[in-house]
Design a protein around this motif. Structure first.
Motif, PDB file in Angstrom:
ATOM      1  N   CYS A 165      -5.656   6.393 -10.078  1.00 41.93           N
ATOM      2  CA  CYS A 165      -6.152   6.129  -8.730  1.00 41.93           C
ATOM      3  C   CYS A 165      -6.390   7.441  -7.981  1.00 41.93           C
ATOM      4  O   CYS A 165      -5.541   8.338  -8.023  1.00 41.93           O
ATOM      5  N   PHE A 208       4.035   9.180  -4.915  1.00 42.80           N
ATOM      6  CA  PHE A 208       2.768   8.812  -5.524  1.00 42.80           C
ATOM      7  C   PHE A 208       2.856   8.842  -7.050  1.00 42.80           C
ATOM      8  O   PHE A 208       2.241   8.009  -7.729  1.00 42.80           O
ATOM      9  N   HIS A 242      -4.348  -0.174  -2.253  1.00 43.24           N
ATOM     10  CA  HIS A 242      -4.121   0.303  -3.627  1.00 43.24           C
ATOM     11  C   HIS A 242      -2.670   0.089  -4.048  1.00 43.24           C
ATOM     12  O   HIS A 242      -1.982   1.045  -4.416  1.00 43.24           O
ATOM     13  N   GLY A 265      -2.375   5.505   2.350  1.00 35.89           N
ATOM     14  CA  GLY A 265      -3.425   4.889   1.555  1.00 35.89           C
ATOM     15  C   GLY A 265      -3.929   3.601   2.171  1.00 35.89           C
ATOM     16  O   GLY A 265      -3.287   2.994   3.021  1.00 35.89           O
ATOM     17  N   ARG A 289      -2.708  13.821  -4.756  1.00 33.71           N
ATOM     18  CA  ARG A 289      -1.365  14.285  -4.392  1.00 33.71           C
ATOM     19  C   ARG A 289      -0.636  14.959  -5.557  1.00 33.71           C
ATOM     20  O   ARG A 289       0.306  15.706  -5.325  1.00 33.71           O
ATOM     21  N   ASP A 310      -2.467   6.774   8.610  1.00 30.72           N
ATOM     22  CA  ASP A 310      -1.553   5.948   7.812  1.00 30.72           C
ATOM     23  C   ASP A 310      -1.464   4.590   8.482  1.00 30.72           C
ATOM     24  O   ASP A 310      -0.976   4.490   9.615  1.00 30.72           O
ATOM     25  N   THR A 318       0.838  -1.193   0.000  1.00 30.92           N
ATOM     26  CA  THR A 318       0.000   0.000   0.000  1.00 30.92           C
ATOM     27  C   THR A 318       0.873   1.243   0.000  1.00 30.92           C
ATOM     28  O   THR A 318       2.038   1.206   0.391  1.00 30.92           O
ATOM     29  N   ASN A 319       0.307   2.362  -0.431  1.00 38.07           N
ATOM     30  CA  ASN A 319       1.016   3.639  -0.485  1.00 38.07           C
ATOM     31  C   ASN A 319       0.936   4.332   0.867  1.00 38.07           C
ATOM     32  O   ASN A 319       0.078   4.023   1.697  1.00 38.07           O
ATOM     33  N   ASP A 368      -6.079   8.162  -4.908  1.00 43.23           N
ATOM     34  CA  ASP A 368      -4.975   8.415  -3.978  1.00 43.23           C
ATOM     35  C   ASP A 368      -3.813   9.107  -4.676  1.00 43.23           C
ATOM     36  O   ASP A 368      -3.167   9.997  -4.114  1.00 43.23           O
ATOM     37  N   HIS A 369      -3.513   8.681  -5.906  1.00 45.29           N
ATOM     38  CA  HIS A 369      -2.425   9.308  -6.669  1.00 45.29           C
ATOM     39  C   HIS A 369      -2.824  10.732  -7.039  1.00 45.29           C
ATOM     40  O   HIS A 369      -2.059  11.682  -6.853  1.00 45.29           O
TER      41      HIS A 369
END
Length: 707
Positions: free
Chosen positions: A311, A393, A150, A53, A317, A82, A49-50, A313-314
């Motif tokens: 995504c 990211f 993710h 994320g 950022r 996190d 996972t990131n 999440d990406h």
């Protein structure tokens, strides 16, 4: 840029995670502790996972503090946490029965935002941790343990035109496929309904988003998540084997990339005004890792970079797409300025095309990600950690593109969907709840003599207020020890160290290059590196005289000279500051210390000259004159202490400190922190209208009164 057909190289492979579950370590843990253990294992593995994320949950029986009855409680990662570093207090806890009852308030996907407002009413045991928008993905499923992550290998499938077919090929009916839907109550219902209709399924791929999977125990859930990611990575590696990524290499990586970064970053930073907050400046991060170079040097780079990320999440950022610069034109400031202006115009047009009637005002239109073929990846944000994480990211996005293109065509997030996530009212509310940044967040300082008492105290004062600091000192071991201590105290992102003898121009030049490369430029120089000597004129050798002038006059000159272009670059951002650490002896004659005192006087006069030169460029130059800063000083640990004690006819021990304390008008010791406070004030915006000034921090010495 000349495009060449270069020898094909095999694509970089995806990392394949393995289970790290330790039965002995987990033995005896409570259900909540097992959830935390599982979460930390998942989040600390960047192949899984990131940063920040993913989310995890467990449904645990708890005693209701009101009724004393056992009730099911959903423990789920709270908003903004996190999973790799969180503690138990990072979980939101909510009555599961109340969460299930919320469906009575839901009439369709237009209610997604409304449903978030009901979550606080389901809080169990007055837990103050806010629940995230992903909570319905966990509450609506009946399964006890749920992971939603993710990782790059999974998103590569989720963001490919052939992702659904490949998902079936790898897992059959074990893992389903759901079309893109923003996180929220509607997506939770979609997953719940899928699970009901497919009781054999152990999870579902969420197009463009990630994977969600479930199990009956914490260990089974963890190991299933890792297995699914491993299987996706192994499949992609099989498809990538023996072929180059992104259509193969079009150009070779340039040599001297570090020097290019050091030159480029301050000029880009100076051209990026922050429309959100004029007093906030950008901090930069540079990376030329193998994955980034594979991407930016490839045939397909321009096509894929323009598509943007997939995504959410990406995207949150990195903005919708990066700025791409021509490596042949990096020395042209006019080109850089126009490129940034064009990007801001494109971003404003995107905002105008996509905005809703209730959209928040347009935010900062500057790029977050800047890509340069042959050089690497640059990211800029309001603080160093955010800039670094944004870069990471985008590295995730590169990996996703590589995998997605290996099995089909990479599919980016739809523009309107991207906008609706970026300007989501729930995200805006989260931004508005964030505390105001500390005064020096976004500012970058270089402190010479950074391992000494005054230098370290000044760096600490700036770090405490949010600045990034480059420590420079000729003692490499000592300055690294100070850096390590500050990294533990303030975080590793904000402090760096470099070995630098200020009498060596090459070392001085490299120190500023390193500062530019690590942080993006410079806002504040504190010239503090120094020595001290005491000798009657007849015993002052030419070597001693030159040594004082080399460090105290020439050293200050060299540091100011090499700081100057970096400071000038920030003229349009409100200006910059230079602080010289002088001495009482620079303004008050001292018997038996002519070399030291006159060299300090030369440095002080240099500061006045630079104040004249700097004013048109927005560079303020001021001086702090300390006296008798004995405690914590490396200068006073050597010959200077014995020489000054001998000159005054006293013992070099505690009697020396008492001598200087009693000599002052205020009868007080002067400490490194006192000098740091004055240096901080002169470097900060609090003294924005002061230049060419001297501040004496000496507890009062009538000889040093300025006239």
């Amino acid at each position: 840029m000349t495009i060449l057909d270069l020898p094909a190289a095999e694509a970089i492979r995806f990392a394949v995670p393995a289970s790290r579950w330790d039965d002995a370590y987990a033995a005896g843990m409570s259900e909540a502790e097992l959830l935390l253990y599982r979460s930390n294992l998942l989040g600390s593995d960047l192949t899984v996972t990131n940063f920040g994320g993913g989310n995890t949950s467990a449904k645990i029986m708890e005693t209701d503090p009101l009724t004393g009855e056992a009730v099911p409680v959903l423990w789920v990662k709270g908003s903004g946490g996190d999973i790799g570093s969180m503690k138990l207090d990072g979980f939101a806890t909510l009555y599961q029965d109340k969460l299930l009852g919320l469906e009575g308030h839901y009439a369709g996907d237009q209610d997604d935002d409304k449903m978030v407002g009901f979550l606080p009413h389901c809080t169990f045991n007055l837990n103050g941790r806010a629940a995230s928008i992903d909570t319905p993905l966990h509450s609506l499923l009946p399964h006890r343990h749920i992971d939603h992550v993710h990782p790059d290998a999974i998103i590569a499938l989720a963001a490919s035109s052939n992702g659904e077919a490949v998902t079936r090929e790898i897992w059959g009916d074990e893992i389903g496929w759901l079309p893109w839907k923003r996180p929220g109550f509607t997506l939770g219902i979609m997953i719940r309904d899928f699970a009901r209709a497919n009781p054999q399924a152990k999870g579902a791929m969420l197009a463009g988003h990630g994977i969600i999977c479930w199990a009956d125990t914490a260990k089974d859930c963890y190991e299933q998540t890792v297995r699914l990611i491993s299987q996706a990575a192994e499949y992609l590696n099989t498809r990538l084997a023996g072929q180059p990524a992104f259509g193969g290499a079009a150009i070779s990586p340039l040599t001297g990339r570090a020097a290019i970064a050091s030159s480029l970053m301050p000029r880009l930073r100076g051209l990026m005004p922050n429309a959100d907050n004029a007093s906030r400046r950008k901090v930069g991060h540079f990376a030329d890792d193998a994955e980034t170079l594979e991407f930016v040097c490839s045939h397909d780079f321009s096509r894929l970079a323009a598509l943007g990320t997939s995504c959410p999440d990406h995207f949150l950022r990195t903005k919708i797409a990066p700025l791409v610069l021509d490596p042949a034109r990096l020395d042209d400031d006019t080109y850089l300025a126009q490129s940034l202006e064009d990007y801001r115009a494109l971003y404003a047009a995107y905002y105008q095309r996509c905005k809703r009637a209730n959209s928040p005002a347009m935010r900062d239109a500057n790029p977050v990600v800047v890509l340069v073929p042959g050089v690497g990846r640059f990211t800029f944000a309001g603080d160093k950690a955010t800039a670094r994480i944004a870069g990471e990211f985008y590295l995730n996005a590169i990996n996703v593109m590589r995998g997605a293109e290996a099995i089909g065509d990479y599919v980016a997030l739809d523009e309107q969907e991207a906008f609706d996530i970026e300007y989501w009212l729930l995200e805006e509310a989260k931004l508005q709840r964030m505390p105001a940044p500390r005064p020096m967040v976004g500012r970058i300082a270089l402190v010479t003599g950074g391992a000494g008492g005054i230098g370290a105290a000044t760096a600490a004062r700036m770090l405490r207020e949010g600045a990034c600091v480059m420590l420079a000192d000729r003692d490499a071991a000592a300055v690294e020890e100070v850096r390590a201590g500050f990294a533990r105290q303030f975080g590793k992102d904000v402090v760096r160290a470099v070995a630098c003898d200020v009498t060596d121009e090459a070392q001085v030049s490299e120190a500023f290059a390193a500062c530019s490369r690590e942080f993006g430029g410079l806002d504040m120089l504190v010239a503090n590196a120094g020595i001290a000597s005491s000798a009657p004129i007849e015993q002052t050798t030419l070597e001693l005289w030159n040594r004082n002038y080399d460090v105290l006059a020439q050293g200050y000159f060299l540091t100011a000279k090499h700081a100057w272009p970096l400071l000038k670059a920030m003229k349009e951002q409100g200006g910059t500051s230079v602080v010289f650490i002088g001495s009482k002896n620079a303004v008050a004659a001292a018997a038996g210390a002519s070399a030291y005192a006159s060299a300090k006087a030369a440095a002080n006069h240099l500061a006045r000259c630079l104040a004249l030169e700097g004013a048109p460029e927005g560079i303020r130059v001021n001086v702090v004159n300390p006296d008798a800063v004995i405690r914590g000083s490396r200068i006073w640990d050597g010959d200077w202490r014995r020489e000054r004690a001998a000159s005054n006819g006293i013992d070099p021990g505690e009697e020396l400190e008492a001598h200087y304390r009693n000599r002052s008008l205020l009868k007080r010791d002067v400490l490194p922190e006192d000098i740091a406070e004055a240096a901080y004030w002169l470097a900060s915006d609090a003294s924005a209208k002061s230049t060419g000034n001297m501040i004496n921090v000496d507890a009062g010495n009538v000889q040093a009164f300025t006239r």
